[in-house]
Design a protein around this motif. Structure first.
Motif, PDB file in Angstrom:
ATOM      1  N   THR A 413       0.983  -1.436  -0.397  1.00 35.14           N
ATOM      2  CA  THR A 413       0.431   0.050  -0.004  1.00 35.14           C
ATOM      3  C   THR A 413       0.370   1.199  -0.099  1.00 35.14           C
ATOM      4  O   THR A 413       1.645   1.537   0.448  1.00 35.14           O
ATOM      5  CB  THR A 413      -1.042  -0.228   1.212  1.00 35.14           C
ATOM      6  OG1 THR A 413      -1.851   1.276   1.040  1.00 35.14           O
ATOM      7  CG2 THR A 413       0.058  -0.018   2.876  1.00 35.14           C
ATOM      8  N   LEU A 414       0.497   2.694  -0.577  1.00 33.33           N
ATOM      9  CA  LEU A 414       1.253   3.977  -0.374  1.00 33.33           C
ATOM     10  C   LEU A 414       1.057   3.820   1.002  1.00 33.33           C
ATOM     11  O   LEU A 414       2.327   5.051   0.880  1.00 33.33           O
ATOM     12  CB  LEU A 414       0.310   4.505  -1.351  1.00 33.33           C
ATOM     13  CG  LEU A 414      -0.425   4.498  -2.637  1.00 33.33           C
ATOM     14  CD1 LEU A 414      -1.678   5.532  -3.121  1.00 33.33           C
ATOM     15  CD2 LEU A 414       0.905   4.133  -3.637  1.00 33.33           C
ATOM     16  N   SER A 415       0.049   3.490   1.577  1.00 35.35           N
ATOM     17  CA  SER A 415      -0.177   3.930   2.674  1.00 35.35           C
ATOM     18  C   SER A 415      -0.275   3.523   4.360  1.00 35.35           C
ATOM     19  O   SER A 415      -1.192   2.909   3.942  1.00 35.35           O
ATOM     20  CB  SER A 415      -0.334   5.654   3.460  1.00 35.35           C
ATOM     21  OG  SER A 415      -0.187   6.283   4.987  1.00 35.35           O
ATOM     22  N   GLY A 416       0.922   2.488   4.804  1.00 36.31           N
ATOM     23  CA  GLY A 416       0.686   1.783   6.275  1.00 36.31           C
ATOM     24  C   GLY A 416      -0.089   3.084   6.947  1.00 36.31           C
ATOM     25  O   GLY A 416      -0.726   1.999   7.809  1.00 36.31           O
TER      26      GLY A 416
END
Lengths: 461, 461
Positions: A413-416
């Motif tokens: 994912t782009l952002s955790g």
């Protein structure tokens, strides 16, 4: 600019002392941790939920844009008033811990409460609020919920969403919504709290949060595994967890971070350490702590660890953790500006992911020191550039884009934990197809048909 | 009735052998565990996600109603085709465990997989899927996700939503949506998986589920606390948990259930037992199990327990659990029909809630035996009536309504794990105000503007 009649109307609603449009206030509320700046047209401090409801209903009627704001400590621009309008700041009045219910192990807080203040209040009565974003000493719980903040203890204890039992929130039309209950189970109606978590202030303004607390295990020890290479360390991460280890945290630092720690702070770390894993284990009984340490040590050594160190007291534990705590500041030796992304991949992909991230960095000629929450697959990737060189900045962004493509290709994912906001909005099309983006738009429209709440975030209009 | 041209079109899509409108099929798919019956106009067995997408797009265009169906084991009518149309049955083709990823401790399944089949598959590789609804041996994971199924182990291990990492689903317009990732942390985009969980098949059709698995603790023991009264038992529930106990399960049976167990099955239980708490504790080390038992025993005895029994082997454990497993069937000695509700309240409210529930039952002249998942505040309340007497049935429903009003007043919910469906739809206005119901409608409309997916459930149009 906000019309004077609107300022007047807001003053009538919440009192003159809670509405500001002077330059000093507009500047003070123009930035967040992205260090980009957008001035709002006014800063309003609601006193309570009723104020929030009145403000939203008024702004909805007059199509005035609103940006909710906690501490402004977000890394992706969620609290930036990129379209002007009103910044709705929670820290002045809506900052109270309303209740710690020890019998049900629940806390009820207003959105402006600082994370650490809740952690401390819980600890005072023998309870534990686990989510610990790096910003814990200043970020607010409203912001934590809006971004679904993570932290180091996520490996064992999960993230903000795992603790939200109920929310109160105000829709753009002023409707006050109760979502969820002070019960473990609740399946009546749609999971409105679930959709508000991580919605970055774009759907509703959160006015009250009910959070689960848990009993705090009595025994804790810290460990450090020293590996010859990043690959060995990354193999040890998923293999030790699959072998049954359940550490509170499993934090990673790569060779570049280790080198910077030695060079900049003179921290004593083993020669030739190619990768470190540091963390805590805990338990209700000492034997559980020993079980965890033994499981980790066995797995680490099977995966090439040169050494496995255990801290037996608070002083030794502090010494182990000093490396991780300083990872972020020391890497500036590799470049004046870090382009910091918090990618997350399935843990078994970490060895290959890290290898390919370094290759991408190498291609662009940038050092890319990596550290972070390996135990849950969430790594902070730092592309280090010369911040004064526009060409390097541009190249750095291309480098980041390639890294995102790689991560998404690997099921990541782009952002955790940082969110999308404005900073990662350009990359949303890498992760989501048109149909998925359309669903986001449909949802946004269902909550906020006039698009007054934090517009322009998350690649939405 | 469904026009012949629609049947033909469906046959062309998924094959003649997967579309049925003969009486035998319509009857076979007309009921669920509520024992009410509504025949669909056709039963369709999609072979895969693409079929689901084609069927939905076609039905959306022609405004044909669709009811997704797992095992039809729900207690609230979620799978009943109350408006006719097509029943989309997942058990024939979309019933495969696609992957058990041991490295990341994740399972990927189709919606028609039976819960217990996943539990067994996980156990074979040393992993653990905790959610265990009483229907575990026949209910499907698609249904479990759609209703956010709970179970006995929820006290320690949480409910279905705590294990859903990602979903694939099809919107009514045929759009295929991926929501979530095989990563612990993911904050990119709205939490679509979060809103699909517990949405009772009204928003989208789930086509693939990615579930978290965990390592299974090696040591387990069962315990039973025997209390002189329901009130003592209920006090022991929240006080023992607040004291730091974290049992896998903490199941409650009241004096009426205990009496019925003795009378109907001759199960040996202590004389004068006014309330029982039965459960398991587990741990990675025997000392953790002993810590849990000691914490429970101390707390139980401080709260009036006459006895605290520990099962030291599998045989003794089976003997303890036999009471709980038979609680549901034996209570028919109090009436031929049970009006079974699964209310949930904050745990500290359990003593007062139970007392007042009995009072309400007494007022109507009904016995109301109660049992269930006290450890998470979720109690199965059974108003026992003579099913052949319409007057008693009507009175029974009034009694239930009063109980719901009480529960909501206490901060509880209409349903801990069964959902709303048709059975609890009449009571939604007790729990939600107009603004909240309006938000549900707006959300439903955003996903399903033509209202073809499971209309008429959850008090929605």
């Amino acid at each position: 600019m906000l019309d004077a009649k609107h300022i007047k109307a807001l003053e009538n609603m919440v009192g003159k002392e809670n509405v500001y449009s002077d330059k000093a206030h507009l500047i003070a509320y123009s930035y967040d941790a992205t260090r980009t700046r957008y001035e709002p047209d006014a800063v309003v401090f609601p006193r309570n939920e009723e104020d929030v409801s009145h403000i939203l209903a008024y702004c909805n009627e007059h199509k005035i844009v609103i940006t909710p704001r906690g501490a402004g400590s977000g890394f992706t621009g969620g609290a930036l008033p990129t379209n002007g309008g009103i910044t709705l700041a929670m820290e002045k009045h809506m900052n109270k811990i309303l209740e710690i219910d020890m019998e049900n192990m629940v806390a009820v807080v207003q959105p402006g409460v600082v994370n650490m203040d809740l952690q401390k209040a819980a600890e005072e009565v023998g309870l534990f609020y686990p989510p610990d974003p790096a910003s814990e000493s200043y970020s607010t719980l409203g912001g934590n919920v809006s971004e679904n903040a993570g932290g180091m203890r996520a490996a064992k204890y999960g993230i903000t969403k795992d603790y939200v039992m109920a929310l109160r929130a105000v829709r753009p039309n002023g409707d006050i919504i109760r979502a969820g209950k002070r019960t473990i189970k609740d399946v009546a109606g749609y999971n409105i709290a679930g959709i508000l978590i991580a919605s970055e202030g774009t759907l509703a303004v959160i006015t009250e949060i009910t959070l689960k607390l848990i009993p705090k295990p009595k025994y804790t020890k810290a460990y450090m595994g020293i590996f010859p290479s990043v690959e060995d360390a990354m193999n040890a991460v998923f293999k030790s967890l699959a072998a049954g280890a359940n550490p509170v945290a499993m934090e990673f630092m790569d060779d570049l971070v280790v080198h910077a720690l030695k060079e900049k702070l003179g921290i004593e770390l083993p020669e030739n350490a190619g990768g470190l894993l540091i963390g805590d284990v805990d338990g209700n009984v000492p034997e559980e702590v020993e079980f965890q340490l033994a499981t980790l040590e066995k797995s680490f050594k099977e995966n090439g660890a040169q050494d496995f160190v255990v801290a037996h007291n608070a002083k030794e534990r502090d010494e182990l953790w000093v490396a991780r705590r300083n990872a972020s500041p020391v890497i500036t030796i590799y470049g004046s500006k870090k382009l910091n992304e918090d990618i997350s991949v399935p843990r078994s992909m970490l060895p290959v992911a890290l290898k390919r991230i370094y290759e991408i960095g190498h291609k662009y000629g940038f050092k890319v020191p990596c550290f972070g929450h390996a135990g849950d697959g969430n790594i902070h990737v730092n592309v280090m550039v010369d911040g004064s060189d526009p060409k390097q900045l541009e190249e750095g962004h291309h480098c980041i884009e390639e890294i995102f493509e790689l991560v998404v290709e690997m099921g990541g994912t782009l952002s955790g934990e940082h969110g999308i906001g404005t900073a990662k909005a350009p990359f949303m099309s890498i992760a989501f197809n048109e149909e998925e983006i359309q669903l986001f738009k449909d949802l946004k429209h269902a909550f906020d048909p006039n698009n007054i709440l934090n517009p322009g975030k998350m690649a939405l209009p």
